[in-house]
Write a protein that holds these residues in place. Structure first.
Motif, short mmCIF file in Angstrom:
data_model
loop_
_atom_site.label_atom_id
_atom_site.label_comp_id
_atom_site.label_asym_id
_atom_site.label_seq_id
_atom_site.Cartn_x
_atom_site.Cartn_y
_atom_site.Cartn_z
N TYR A 19 33.80 -10.61 0.88
CA TYR A 19 33.16 -9.87 -0.21
C TYR A 19 34.15 -8.88 -0.83
O TYR A 19 34.28 -8.77 -2.05
CB TYR A 19 31.90 -9.12 0.29
CG TYR A 19 31.29 -8.31 -0.82
CD1 TYR A 19 30.53 -8.94 -1.81
CD2 TYR A 19 31.53 -6.94 -0.93
CE1 TYR A 19 30.01 -8.21 -2.88
CE2 TYR A 19 31.02 -6.22 -1.98
CZ TYR A 19 30.26 -6.86 -2.96
OH TYR A 19 29.76 -6.14 -4.01
N ASN A 23 35.31 -8.96 -4.62
CA ASN A 23 34.86 -7.84 -5.45
C ASN A 23 36.04 -7.03 -5.99
O ASN A 23 36.13 -6.75 -7.19
CB ASN A 23 33.93 -6.97 -4.60
CG ASN A 23 33.15 -6.00 -5.46
OD1 ASN A 23 32.54 -6.43 -6.44
ND2 ASN A 23 33.20 -4.73 -5.12
N VAL A 39 30.13 -12.49 -6.88
CA VAL A 39 29.24 -12.72 -5.74
C VAL A 39 27.82 -12.54 -6.27
O VAL A 39 27.41 -11.44 -6.64
CB VAL A 39 29.54 -11.75 -4.58
CG1 VAL A 39 28.54 -11.96 -3.44
CG2 VAL A 39 30.97 -11.95 -4.10
N THR A 41 24.87 -13.58 -4.69
CA THR A 41 23.86 -13.24 -3.69
C THR A 41 24.46 -13.34 -2.30
O THR A 41 25.51 -13.98 -2.11
CB THR A 41 22.64 -14.20 -3.82
OG1 THR A 41 21.63 -13.81 -2.90
CG2 THR A 41 22.99 -15.65 -3.57
N VAL A 42 23.80 -12.67 -1.35
CA VAL A 42 24.23 -12.78 0.04
C VAL A 42 23.00 -13.04 0.90
O VAL A 42 21.89 -12.66 0.53
CB VAL A 42 24.93 -11.48 0.54
CG1 VAL A 42 26.21 -11.21 -0.23
CG2 VAL A 42 24.00 -10.28 0.49
N ALA A 50 24.75 -4.79 4.18
CA ALA A 50 25.04 -5.22 2.80
C ALA A 50 25.25 -3.99 1.92
O ALA A 50 26.24 -3.90 1.18
CB ALA A 50 23.90 -6.08 2.27
N ILE A 55 26.87 -3.68 -1.83
CA ILE A 55 26.06 -4.75 -2.44
C ILE A 55 24.68 -4.20 -2.73
O ILE A 55 24.08 -3.50 -1.88
CB ILE A 55 25.97 -5.95 -1.46
CG1 ILE A 55 27.37 -6.51 -1.19
CG2 ILE A 55 25.04 -7.04 -2.00
CD1 ILE A 55 27.45 -7.53 -0.06
N ASP A 56 24.17 -4.49 -3.91
CA ASP A 56 22.85 -3.99 -4.29
C ASP A 56 21.78 -4.76 -3.50
O ASP A 56 21.89 -5.97 -3.31
CB ASP A 56 22.65 -4.21 -5.79
CG ASP A 56 21.47 -3.41 -6.28
OD1 ASP A 56 21.69 -2.24 -6.65
OD2 ASP A 56 20.34 -3.95 -6.26
N GLN A 59 20.48 -8.06 -4.49
CA GLN A 59 21.31 -9.27 -4.33
C GLN A 59 21.15 -9.91 -2.95
O GLN A 59 21.75 -10.96 -2.69
CB GLN A 59 22.78 -8.91 -4.52
CG GLN A 59 23.19 -8.71 -5.97
CD GLN A 59 24.66 -8.38 -6.01
OE1 GLN A 59 25.07 -7.26 -5.71
NE2 GLN A 59 25.46 -9.37 -6.35
#
Ligand code: HSE
Length: 426
Positions: A19, A23, A39, A41-42, A50, A55-56, A59
């Motif tokens: 990531y 990023n 990216v 989604t995770v 996350a 990461i929001d 996501q």
């Protein structure tokens, strides 16, 4: 500009590193690769993990179905490890026509054929550079850089944990247990270190690498495996005095008699480039009939090194639509005509405990001679009379001959025990 949407399954060490690279370098990849890689989604149970990576929450997907039905996802990166749920998730991604990039050597070594069938059926890419030797670009070297060669051999230090342990035993004089404890403290070895120290991890990698090198399916069952748990600092020390360094090697050879694939502790002479690969570093030495020798060296594990291999696959997938699959019969059973050698030809390091008295060495060497095993070097470490270690290095000979000779030698009155038999690559 071409857009490429990525999903990451698992935000452990490697997922986090992947990531970060994707990023941090988004603008750089736009400039250098002409790709806008995002990216999308995770899939990660630990939402705090996350969020800590930036990461929001929106996501973070709640299921694999949500990931594979996301139309913005082109590439699914699997960095969960192990067989399940990774296998189910990868299969679902391929069935949805998504390209898969994985670092999962166990999954790949065990299920490559069936994953490839699924990928072909759905015209999806299937990439696995990160599955072998982390950041070292060995897969692409074999598949894209050496096609002009018949590869004669592949030899490598393909497990960093065991290389760290053996380096510390050699350089610091630590026992196996002391070195393992430190490897665990540093996070190289797992709490349960079996996969590394018993050679399973190296076996998975060697089965994948030797299949590519020799263009024929080599399953993990074809790989002879021995780990490092019974090695002693005495062997390492005696080897050192004779000019050899002990490594856990993965060895693949394409010989006139067939293919040999084996993972085991091996002494290499100190002028072999693999001897100076220390700590948790990895290296792979290849011999091609046209190019001669090549050696790749680098980090075989870790967030950014393994992330580097994953991102190179993601970018490769973004720039190629004519996906390549194995160029050989990649069915689970492989090509029935492939011949494998089980009676390896090698040099041997043999350590015996013997009575220090007249005629003992001559009896031992007589039994080696009787079994057609030629001795290269003998060292008797004798400080006082009584029970002493004798180290013998042989010339190349078949393993069956060495075993036969040792059985006879062990039955001599003056021989207390045969303490070690370790293969040697000169
Ligand atoms: N545990 C491996 C090693 C890294 O020590 O090299 C992942 O395969």
């Amino acid at each position: 500009m071409k857009k490429l949407g990525v999903a990451i399954l698992g935000l452990g060490v490697v997922g986090g590193g992947t990531y970060k690279i994707l990023n941090d370098n988004r603008e750089y990849f736009k400039k250098t690769q002409g790709l806008d890689v995002t990216v999308e989604t995770v899939l990660e149970k630990n939402i705090d993990r996350a969020v800590s990576l930036g990461i929001d929450k929106s996501q973070v997907a709640s299921s694999i179905e949500e990931v594979v039905s996301n139309p913005n996802v082109d590439v699914v990166v699997e960095v969960i490890g192990g067989i399940e749920p990774a296998k189910t998730f990868v299969t679902k991604a391929l069935k949805s026509g998504k390209t898969v990039v994985t670092s999962n050597k166990e999954l790949f070594a065990k299920y490559w054929p069936e994953l490839e069938v699924e990928a072909k059926k759905n015209k999806a890419g299937l990439f696995f550079e990160a599955s072998c030797v982390g950041g070292v670009p060995i897969i692409r070297t074999l598949t894209e850089g050496m096609q002009g060669n018949k590869i004669l051999s592949i030899k490598g230090i393909i497990n960093g944990t065991t290389n760290y342990i053996l380096t510390k035993m050699a350089h610091e004089g630590w026992s196996y247990e002391e070195a393992l404890k430190e490897a665990q403290r540093l996070g190289y070895a797992e709490f349960n270190p079996t996969a590394d120290v018993e050679g399973f991890d190296a076996t998975y990698k060697l089965s994948i690498l030797s299949s590519l090198a020799f263009n024929t399916k080599i399953s993990i069952d074809n790989v002879h495996r021995e780990g490092i748990t019974s090695l002693t600092k005495e062997d390492i020390q005696y080897g050192k005095e004779l000019g050899y360094t002990l490594k856990l090697l993965g060895i693949g050879k394409n010989t006139e008699n067939g293919i040999e694939v084996r993972v085991h502790p091996t002494f290499v002479s100190n002028d072999n480039p693999l001897a100076s690969v220390n700590d948790s570093f990895n290296a792979v030495h290849l011999v091609g009939d046209a190019v001669g020798e090549i050696m790749l060296y680098g980090r075989g594990a870790g967030a950014l090194p393994t992330g580097s291999a994953i991102v190179s696959d993601v970018i490769f997938a973004g720039k190629h639509t004519d996906y390549y699959y194995a160029s050989f019969d990649n069915s689970a059973k492989g090509n029935k005509l492939t011949k494998f050698v089980s009676d390896f030809t090698s040099q041997y390091f043999i350590r015996l405990s013997v009575k220090d008295s007249a005629g003992v060495l001559s009896k031992i060497s007589g039994l080696f001679a009787k079994n057609n095993v030629s001795i290269k070097e003998v060292k008797q470490v004798s400080e006082k009379e009584g029970k002493v270690p004798v180290v013998i290095i042989t010339h190349l000979c078949p393993e069956s001959a060495v075993k036969k000779a040792i059985e006879k030698i062990k039955s001599l009155d003056a021989v207390f025990s045969c303490d070690s038999v370790i293969r040697l690559e000169d």
